[in-house]
Design a protein around this motif. Structure first.
Motif, PDB file in Angstrom:
ATOM      1  N   TYR A 150      20.883  41.037 -16.922  1.00  0.00           N
ATOM      2  CA  TYR A 150      20.675  40.943 -15.510  1.00  0.00           C
ATOM      3  C   TYR A 150      19.398  40.190 -15.246  1.00  0.00           C
ATOM      4  O   TYR A 150      19.424  39.133 -14.359  1.00  0.00           O
ATOM      5  CB  TYR A 150      20.604  42.393 -14.761  1.00  0.00           C
ATOM      6  N   SER A 152      25.147  43.743  -9.440  1.00  0.00           N
ATOM      7  CA  SER A 152      25.742  45.089  -9.185  1.00  0.00           C
ATOM      8  C   SER A 152      26.824  45.025  -7.977  1.00  0.00           C
ATOM      9  O   SER A 152      27.658  45.726  -8.048  1.00  0.00           O
ATOM     10  CB  SER A 152      24.720  46.135  -9.186  1.00  0.00           C
ATOM     11  N   ALA A 153      26.295  44.323  -6.914  1.00  0.00           N
ATOM     12  CA  ALA A 153      27.232  44.242  -5.914  1.00  0.00           C
ATOM     13  C   ALA A 153      27.262  45.636  -5.261  1.00  0.00           C
ATOM     14  O   ALA A 153      28.520  46.196  -4.362  1.00  0.00           O
ATOM     15  CB  ALA A 153      28.557  43.679  -5.862  1.00  0.00           C
ATOM     16  N   LEU A 154      26.236  46.532  -5.386  1.00  0.00           N
ATOM     17  CA  LEU A 154      26.369  47.880  -5.162  1.00  0.00           C
ATOM     18  C   LEU A 154      25.678  48.089  -3.771  1.00  0.00           C
ATOM     19  O   LEU A 154      25.535  49.297  -3.041  1.00  0.00           O
ATOM     20  CB  LEU A 154      25.638  48.777  -6.159  1.00  0.00           C
ATOM     21  N   ARG A 160      14.310  47.146  -1.779  1.00  0.00           N
ATOM     22  CA  ARG A 160      14.968  47.832  -0.686  1.00  0.00           C
ATOM     23  C   ARG A 160      14.002  48.835  -0.230  1.00  0.00           C
ATOM     24  O   ARG A 160      13.822  49.031   1.203  1.00  0.00           O
ATOM     25  CB  ARG A 160      16.337  48.697  -0.880  1.00  0.00           C
ATOM     26  N   ASN A 178      22.305  37.291  -3.511  1.00  0.00           N
ATOM     27  CA  ASN A 178      20.986  37.348  -2.965  1.00  0.00           C
ATOM     28  C   ASN A 178      20.567  35.781  -2.818  1.00  0.00           C
ATOM     29  O   ASN A 178      20.092  35.403  -1.872  1.00  0.00           O
ATOM     30  CB  ASN A 178      20.102  38.103  -3.781  1.00  0.00           C
ATOM     31  N   ASP A 196      26.123  45.380   4.145  1.00  0.00           N
ATOM     32  CA  ASP A 196      25.216  46.027   3.444  1.00  0.00           C
ATOM     33  C   ASP A 196      24.001  45.931   4.673  1.00  0.00           C
ATOM     34  O   ASP A 196      22.993  46.241   4.568  1.00  0.00           O
ATOM     35  CB  ASP A 196      24.572  45.791   2.316  1.00  0.00           C
TER      36      ASP A 196
HETATM   37  C1  LIG Z   1      18.289  36.396   4.277  1.00  0.00           C
HETATM   38  C2  LIG Z   1      18.476  37.873   3.459  1.00  0.00           C
HETATM   39  C3  LIG Z   1      19.046  38.773   4.116  1.00  0.00           C
HETATM   40  C4  LIG Z   1      19.457  40.044   3.290  1.00  0.00           C
HETATM   41  N1  LIG Z   1      19.914  41.141   4.002  1.00  0.00           N
HETATM   42  C5  LIG Z   1      20.152  42.216   3.387  1.00  0.00           C
HETATM   43  C6  LIG Z   1      20.864  43.462   4.010  1.00  0.00           C
HETATM   44  O1  LIG Z   1      20.934  43.317   5.291  1.00  0.00           O
HETATM   45  N2  LIG Z   1      21.201  44.513   3.306  1.00  0.00           N
HETATM   46  C7  LIG Z   1      20.455  44.366   2.172  1.00  0.00           C
HETATM   47  O2  LIG Z   1      20.867  45.548   1.611  1.00  0.00           O
HETATM   48  N3  LIG Z   1      20.097  43.447   1.552  1.00  0.00           N
HETATM   49  C8  LIG Z   1      19.628  42.471   2.226  1.00  0.00           C
HETATM   50  N4  LIG Z   1      19.224  41.394   1.557  1.00  0.00           N
HETATM   51  C9  LIG Z   1      18.617  41.620  -0.060  1.00  0.00           C
HETATM   52  C10 LIG Z   1      19.650  41.228  -0.912  1.00  0.00           C
HETATM   53  O3  LIG Z   1      20.234  39.800  -0.888  1.00  0.00           O
HETATM   54  C11 LIG Z   1      20.906  42.356  -1.307  1.00  0.00           C
HETATM   55  O4  LIG Z   1      20.351  43.527  -1.341  1.00  0.00           O
HETATM   56  C12 LIG Z   1      21.555  42.071  -2.576  1.00  0.00           C
HETATM   57  O5  LIG Z   1      21.999  40.716  -2.604  1.00  0.00           O
HETATM   58  C13 LIG Z   1      22.550  42.789  -2.786  1.00  0.00           C
HETATM   59  O6  LIG Z   1      23.294  42.525  -3.899  1.00  0.00           O
HETATM   60  P1  LIG Z   1      23.614  43.593  -5.172  1.00  0.00           P
HETATM   61  O7  LIG Z   1      23.803  44.643  -4.959  1.00  0.00           O
HETATM   62  O8  LIG Z   1      24.380  42.544  -6.279  1.00  0.00           O
HETATM   63  O9  LIG Z   1      22.050  43.257  -5.930  1.00  0.00           O
HETATM   64  P2  LIG Z   1      21.312  43.711  -7.266  1.00  0.00           P
HETATM   65  O10 LIG Z   1      20.868  42.338  -7.746  1.00  0.00           O
HETATM   66  O11 LIG Z   1      22.436  44.080  -8.292  1.00  0.00           O
HETATM   67  O12 LIG Z   1      20.497  44.607  -7.098  1.00  0.00           O
HETATM   68  C14 LIG Z   1      20.621  46.130  -7.061  1.00  0.00           C
HETATM   69  C15 LIG Z   1      20.286  46.915  -5.663  1.00  0.00           C
HETATM   70  O13 LIG Z   1      19.018  46.348  -5.521  1.00  0.00           O
HETATM   71  C16 LIG Z   1      18.654  46.390  -4.252  1.00  0.00           C
HETATM   72  N5  LIG Z   1      18.297  44.764  -3.865  1.00  0.00           N
HETATM   73  C17 LIG Z   1      18.291  43.717  -4.615  1.00  0.00           C
HETATM   74  N6  LIG Z   1      17.766  42.885  -4.277  1.00  0.00           N
HETATM   75  C18 LIG Z   1      17.306  43.182  -3.018  1.00  0.00           C
HETATM   76  C19 LIG Z   1      16.190  42.406  -1.958  1.00  0.00           C
HETATM   77  N7  LIG Z   1      16.148  41.161  -2.080  1.00  0.00           N
HETATM   78  N8  LIG Z   1      15.905  43.248  -1.124  1.00  0.00           N
HETATM   79  C20 LIG Z   1      16.547  44.421  -0.715  1.00  0.00           C
HETATM   80  N9  LIG Z   1      17.050  45.189  -1.730  1.00  0.00           N
HETATM   81  C21 LIG Z   1      17.483  44.587  -2.942  1.00  0.00           C
HETATM   82  C22 LIG Z   1      20.151  46.466  -3.441  1.00  0.00           C
HETATM   83  O14 LIG Z   1      20.187  48.065  -2.994  1.00  0.00           O
HETATM   84  C23 LIG Z   1      21.023  46.131  -4.643  1.00  0.00           C
HETATM   85  O15 LIG Z   1      22.242  47.019  -4.574  1.00  0.00           O
HETATM   86  C24 LIG Z   1      18.995  40.148   2.182  1.00  0.00           C
HETATM   87  C25 LIG Z   1      18.248  39.184   1.528  1.00  0.00           C
HETATM   88  C26 LIG Z   1      18.156  37.732   2.062  1.00  0.00           C
HETATM   89  C27 LIG Z   1      17.421  36.728   1.384  1.00  0.00           C
END
Ligand SMILES: Cc1cc2nc3c(=O)[nH]c(=O)nc-3n(C[C@H](O)[C@H](O)[C@H](O)COP(=O)(O)OP(=O)(O)OC[C@H]3O[C@@H](n4cnc5c(N)ncnc54)[C@H](O)[C@@H]3O)c2cc1C
Length: 408
Positions: A37, A54-56, A93, A155, A186
């Motif tokens: 990761y 993870s897309a969780l 988060r 992200n 999300d």
């Molecule tokens: C402009 C912008 C807007 C966003 N809007 C949202 C939103 O409305 N809701 C949202 O949940 N996230 C948001 N994010 C954060 C992030 O992009 C997503 O949480 C992340 O892409 C989720 O993908 P994942 O579950 O595969 O994350 P993974 O990379 O697998 O990470 C695991 C978990 O960690 C948390 N996480 C990871 N990266 C971030 C981050 N940068 N900020 C906050 N939490 C994170 C999430 O809960 C995620 O499911 C935003 C980011 C940007 C740049």
């Protein structure tokens, strides 16, 4: 250029809005949550391959699966050092939620600024083209359509998209943030609003995120190799009012004390099975919020998530359950006859506002609203006073306090 822009999009993820589906996704991702990761998470492989992230987020955002559960599962598979990067991302988060909780004025200000901008630019052709994915910037157009079609973006794509919106298309960040908020599965007031502000250079003042064509090419496996015309040298945005609102104390939730309580489930916490409840649960309700785009992937996820949580609560607690809208909270509460209405703590955002609006009527009816705050938030939020570093440095201590790792 590969043929990725054909719609409807094929997707790797099964976005079924149930806890069971989220747990299946977690199990499938676990082998990749360690060093793999950390090495590969920045690459957006497209909707057909999400194996490196993870897309969780749709499940975690609603706490259908809690942060603590996800971190515990990852630590069962990987050493703390291998899992370090993933765990830090989970804490982003938490950091955003804590940061906004201490500065609710930033959310108010976003809403206040959004409406006049939206009215002024309602028929703006550039804005409409951006939201329809018709700007001529191939990668950006793909992501606009991917967002609307699927409700989810990687992200890095969110960062590139927001940056191009702000610095190349020169559209107001507030309208971009609302476009995301209205479509993301999300959608989260803190993560979304503050991430847009971070890209713009308003969170860490003077430090903005500029999307670069070479970075997009390299991190999309060449799917978008011609992102020309980007403004790669625009200065950060500034705000009229340079100082941040004064820090408020993060509010703390209470504990139920009555013998008979009713549960109000909201999308801020849809795992009542892990709430500290000793009382008799005599009724449950789930708070439904009217979707901006009925029938959209985000609206369907919300509806399904509430139904799933209500069904789980009914089965676990053996209580009657129903859906309510915000105006019905007080009437429903009275009909239960419970002395206390217990709900998961709602951080800054629309749900907190609905609860704030209902609370005086509950009090008049002699009912107490108990907002349960999780220990995870209680430990971490007070650390969100400045940049993420302060929280990051305390992650091992917080994990040890949660019993997830041994104290150092
Ligand atoms: C402009 C912008 C807007 C966003 N809007 C949202 C939103 O409305 N809701 C949202 O949940 N996230 C948001 N994010 C954060 C992030 O992009 C997503 O949480 C992340 O892409 C989720 O993908 P994942 O579950 O595969 O994350 P993974 O990379 O697998 O990470 C695991 C978990 O960690 C948390 N996480 C990871 N990266 C971030 C981050 N940068 N900020 C906050 N939490 C994170 C999430 O809960 C995620 O499911 C935003 C980011 C940007 C740049």
């Amino acid at each position: 250029m590969s043929e990725t822009n054909t719609f409807p999009m094929r997707q790797a993820i099964n976005w079924t809005p149930t806890r069971a589906a989220g747990l299946i996704r977690l199990e499938a991702f676990l082998p990749n949550a360690g060093y793999a990761y950390a090495r590969t998470r920045n690459v957006d492989r497209g909707p057909e391959d999400r194996s490196n992230v993870s897309a969780l987020s749709p499940w975690i955002r609603r706490r259908m699966i809690t942060e603590e559960e996800v971190v515990a599962a990852v630590l069962e598979r990987h050493s703390p050092s291998a899992a370090e990067k993933f765990i830090q991302e989970v804490f982003w988060r938490t950091y955003w939620k804590g940061w906004l909780e201490m500065r609710p004025g930033i959310w108010d200000r976003f809403n206040h600024e959004h409406d006049p901008l939206s009215a002024a630019l309602g028929s703006d052709r550039k804005l409409a083209a951006a939201m329809r994915g018709e700007t001529g910037i191939e990668a950006f157009d793909h992501w606009a359509r991917e967002l609307v079609d699927t409700g989810w973006l990687h992200n890095h794509a969110r960062m590139w998209f927001a940056s191009i919106w702000i610095f190349t298309l020169r559209l107001p960040w507030q309208l971009g943030a609302r476009f995301f908020y209205d479509h993301l599965l999300d959608a989260d007031p803190a993560s979304n609003t503050l991430s847009w502000r971070w890209v713009a250079g308003l969170h860490t003042r003077g430090k903005h995120y500029l999307a670069r064509a070479s970075n997009i090419r390299d991190n999309t496996l060449g799917r978008f190799d011609r992102a020309s015309g980007l403004d790669e040298s625009a200065p950060p945005l500034t705000e009229d009012e340079p100082s941040l609102p004064a820090l408020a104390r993060p509010s703390s939730g209470g504990r139920p004390t009555a013998a008979r309580v009713a549960l109000l489930l909201t999308e801020e916490d849809l795992h009542p099975e892990s709430w500290p409840l000793e009382a008799d649960i005599i009724a449950c309700a789930a708070l439904a919020v009217f979707p901006v785009h009925p029938g959209s992937p985000a609206a369907e996820f919300s509806t399904g998530a509430l139904a799933d949580a209500l069904a789980r609560a009914q089965s676990r607690f053996g209580a009657e359950g129903r859906l309510v809208v915000a105006d019905e909270i007080a009437d429903w509460a009275r009909s239960t006859g419970a002395a206390e209405i217990v709900t998961g703590f709602a951080p800054v955002g629309p749900i907190a506002r609905y609860l704030d609006a209902a609370e005086p009527r509950l009090q008049e009816q002699g009912q107490r609203l108990v907002r349960l705050q999780r220990d995870w938030d209680k430990r971490a939020w007070p650390l969100a006073t400045a940049g993420f570093f302060k929280m990051k440095a305390q992650i091992p201590k917080m994990l040890a306090e949660s019993g997830l790792i041994l104290p150092r």
